[in-house]
Design a protein around this motif. Structure first.
Motif, mmCIF file in Angstrom:
data_model
loop_
_atom_site.group_PDB
_atom_site.id
_atom_site.type_symbol
_atom_site.label_atom_id
_atom_site.label_comp_id
_atom_site.label_asym_id
_atom_site.label_seq_id
_atom_site.Cartn_x
_atom_site.Cartn_y
_atom_site.Cartn_z
ATOM 1 N N ASP A 131 0.824 -1.213 0.000
ATOM 2 C CA ASP A 131 0.000 0.000 0.000
ATOM 3 C C ASP A 131 0.857 1.261 0.000
ATOM 4 O O ASP A 131 0.528 2.240 -0.672
ATOM 5 N N GLU A 156 -3.101 -3.192 -7.503
ATOM 6 C CA GLU A 156 -4.198 -2.914 -6.578
ATOM 7 C C GLU A 156 -5.225 -4.042 -6.570
ATOM 8 O O GLU A 156 -5.793 -4.373 -5.522
ATOM 9 N N ARG A 211 -2.870 -7.715 -5.782
ATOM 10 C CA ARG A 211 -2.186 -7.627 -4.505
ATOM 11 C C ARG A 211 -1.253 -8.810 -4.260
ATOM 12 O O ARG A 211 -1.413 -9.572 -3.279
#
Length: 245
Positions: free
Chosen positions: A99, A231, A234
């Motif tokens: 992230d 995103e 992941r």
């Protein structure tokens, strides 16, 4: 406040005093690039701090690439080249979780667009031909460590072709961390490599055609697509050793 907390606060304040003092000496030109620092005794007296606080401040500036330290010779001001100043990034970026790493993609998009545009203006015909050849070799490679190396070589050639040392120093650690995320090696996502390969071909073609704006747009789009994949999928990082690339 406990006595221990008070002592820690005082030490932190002393370290910051020493750090700011050294920074001021460098920023004002009192200490020039390559110049050795005065003795610890002189600096401690000047800043009103202990040796331990001074040494901690010097370590901080060494990590930041501002000072260099060698056993037996003491500390000197570095040449403060882009590579030295960005050395802190090379230590921190490999530690970022996904992230946090993704938060760098806005910057990465701008930088990669810039180097692609500059490469379109500055790369020689021979370098452009080599870039296209590398794009084809990468497209022919199965998802693997070898493909990761080819991808790194392809993008490094564009970065080098831009002839911008500062941008290169920013981009290299970001791109290196990106190689830890293996999207294409997961069987269900292997088809995404075809999309990436086509983007590489298009970027190379725009650079060879000396079309900076198309090269910029395509490179930025390539980064945006990569971000969207990370995103959504992941993937966990698979760390490369220093010798593997």
């Amino acid at each position: 406040m406990h006595a221990d907390d008070s002592a820690d606060a005082d030490r932190a304040s002393a370290v910051e005093t020493a750090r700011r003092g050294l920074c001021q000496m460098i920023a004002t030109g009192e200490l020039a690039a390559g110049q050795r620092l005065a003795s610890e005794v002189e600096l401690c007296e000047r800043f009103g701090v202990s040796r331990s606080s001074l040494r901690e401040a010097q370590k901080m500036l060494t990590v930041a690439g501002v000072l260099t330290s060698r056993p037996g010779t003491g500390s000197s001001v570095s040449q403060m080249s882009p590579r030295e100043i960005m050395s802190g990034l090379e230590m921190v970026v490999p530690l970022l979780p996904l992230d946090r790493f993704l938060e760098l993609f806005t910057l990465r998009e701008i930088l990669e667009g810039h180097v692609a545009a500059q490469a379109a203006a500055k790369m020689t015909a021979a370098e452009g031909a080599r870039l296209q050849e590398m794009a084809e070799r990468l497209a022919a490679a199965d998802p693997s460590d070898n493909a990761q190396r080819l991808d790194a070589d392809y993008h490094d050639l564009i970065i080098d072709g831009a002839q911008d040392e500062v941008i290169a120093a920013l981009l290299h650690p970001i791109r290196k961390r990106g190689r830890d995320y293996r999207i294409f090696e997961v069987e269900t996502h292997a088809a995404l490599k075809d999309v990436s390969d086509q983007a590489h071909r298009q970027i190379a073609a725009a650079i060879v055609a000396r079309d900076p704006e198309s090269a910029r747009f395509l490179a930025m789009q390539h980064v945006r697509v990569t971000r969207s994949w990370l995103e959504q999928i992941r993937p966990g990082p698979v760390l490369f050793s220093a010798d593997s690339l």
